[in-house]
Design an enzyme around this catalytic site. Structure first.
Site, PDB file in Angstrom:
ATOM      1  N   CYS A  86      70.273 -42.467  84.212  1.00  0.00           N
ATOM      2  CA  CYS A  86      69.372 -41.724  83.331  1.00  0.00           C
ATOM      3  C   CYS A  86      69.522 -40.239  83.623  1.00  0.00           C
ATOM      4  O   CYS A  86      69.606 -39.839  84.788  1.00  0.00           O
ATOM      5  CB  CYS A  86      67.936 -42.169  83.599  1.00  0.00           C
ATOM      6  SG  CYS A  86      66.727 -41.341  82.554  1.00  0.00           S
TER       7      CYS A  86
ATOM      8  N   HIS B 232      66.066 -49.058  77.190  1.00  0.00           N
ATOM      9  CA  HIS B 232      65.924 -47.977  78.170  1.00  0.00           C
ATOM     10  C   HIS B 232      65.165 -46.796  77.538  1.00  0.00           C
ATOM     11  O   HIS B 232      64.241 -46.246  78.147  1.00  0.00           O
ATOM     12  CB  HIS B 232      67.324 -47.539  78.631  1.00  0.00           C
ATOM     13  CG  HIS B 232      67.338 -46.372  79.572  1.00  0.00           C
ATOM     14  ND1 HIS B 232      67.750 -46.485  80.881  1.00  0.00           N
ATOM     15  CD2 HIS B 232      67.005 -45.071  79.379  1.00  0.00           C
ATOM     16  CE1 HIS B 232      67.647 -45.282  81.458  1.00  0.00           C
ATOM     17  NE2 HIS B 232      67.202 -44.409  80.561  1.00  0.00           N
ATOM     18  N   GLU B 233      65.565 -46.427  76.302  1.00  0.00           N
ATOM     19  CA  GLU B 233      64.924 -45.284  75.637  1.00  0.00           C
ATOM     20  C   GLU B 233      63.488 -45.624  75.229  1.00  0.00           C
ATOM     21  O   GLU B 233      62.590 -44.785  75.320  1.00  0.00           O
ATOM     22  CB  GLU B 233      65.743 -44.843  74.423  1.00  0.00           C
ATOM     23  CG  GLU B 233      67.187 -44.428  74.741  1.00  0.00           C
ATOM     24  CD  GLU B 233      67.302 -43.374  75.834  1.00  0.00           C
ATOM     25  OE1 GLU B 233      66.391 -42.553  75.979  1.00  0.00           O
ATOM     26  OE2 GLU B 233      68.317 -43.394  76.563  1.00  0.00           O
TER      27      GLU B 233
ATOM     28  N   HIS C 275      61.206 -44.960  77.973  1.00  0.00           N
ATOM     29  CA  HIS C 275      60.828 -43.547  78.118  1.00  0.00           C
ATOM     30  C   HIS C 275      59.591 -43.218  77.288  1.00  0.00           C
ATOM     31  O   HIS C 275      58.750 -42.428  77.697  1.00  0.00           O
ATOM     32  CB  HIS C 275      61.974 -42.633  77.665  1.00  0.00           C
ATOM     33  CG  HIS C 275      63.016 -42.380  78.716  1.00  0.00           C
ATOM     34  ND1 HIS C 275      62.741 -41.738  79.900  1.00  0.00           N
ATOM     35  CD2 HIS C 275      64.335 -42.675  78.752  1.00  0.00           C
ATOM     36  CE1 HIS C 275      63.854 -41.644  80.617  1.00  0.00           C
ATOM     37  NE2 HIS C 275      64.843 -42.213  79.944  1.00  0.00           N
TER      38      HIS C 275
END
Ligand code: NI
Length: 175
Positions: A101, A143-144, A147
């Protein structure tokens, strides 16, 4: 001119907050934010970036999978802005692979993600999309997505490794 943004680093509270819905994807402010995110992720050589990483707590991320030295088998995708994403369904089947990341320097982690996902989101022109992703693009999406929920991959990793040690390991594992 589009400016490259500084990338928020782990420990910055903006990365731990739940990001806010975007009201109008086509507004000039959001269009400029998307252009800045595209330029920033391109400069950084990343596969994705989420708005909180450029210190804007909005539900937007960029996916831009392409093959590189870390992921030679990553599919080539046109960079795309994903706005107000929803996860419609996730496969029970999971896949485990290494992630990094831009906000977590010099670290790789082994993370299990759903192999197949069904998602909805808005494009930057405001149009609605429902589609599926599998394997590597599904991993980037998850993954995003994390966030936007204030979660960084080390919280999900079953194993963490310094980047240089990971590179040595991958090199020695190559045929
Ligand atoms: Ni990230």
């Amino acid at each position: 001119m589009t400016h490259i943004q500084d990338i928020a680093q782990s420990g910055n509270p903006v990365l731990a907050a739940r990001a806010q819905e975007v009201e109008d994807p086509t507004s000039p402010q959001i269009q400029e934010l998307i252009d800045q995110m595209l330029a920033t992720v391109d400069r950084a050589g990343g596969m994705g970036i989420a708005a909180p990483q450029v210190s804007t707590s909005k539900r937007i991320f960029i996916m831009c999978s392409k093959p590189n030295d870390r992921y030679p088998h990553a599919p080539e995708m046109e960079p795309e802005a994903i706005i107000n994403p929803e996860l419609v369904s996730c496969s029970e089947e999971m896949e485990t692979d290494w992630e990094g990341c831009l906000s977590v320097p010099n670290t790789r982690g082994l993370v299990a993600r759903h192999t197949h996902i069904r998602v909805r989101y808005l494009r930057r022109d405001g149009s609605r999309v429902e589609r599926s992703f599998s394997h590597f693009p599904a991993r980037i999406f998850q993954h995003e997505w994390d966030h936007l929920e204030g979660v960084l991959f080390p919280e999900r990793a079953e194993k963490l490794m310094p980047e240089d040690q990971w590179r040595d390991m991958m090199r020695s594992a190559a045929p």
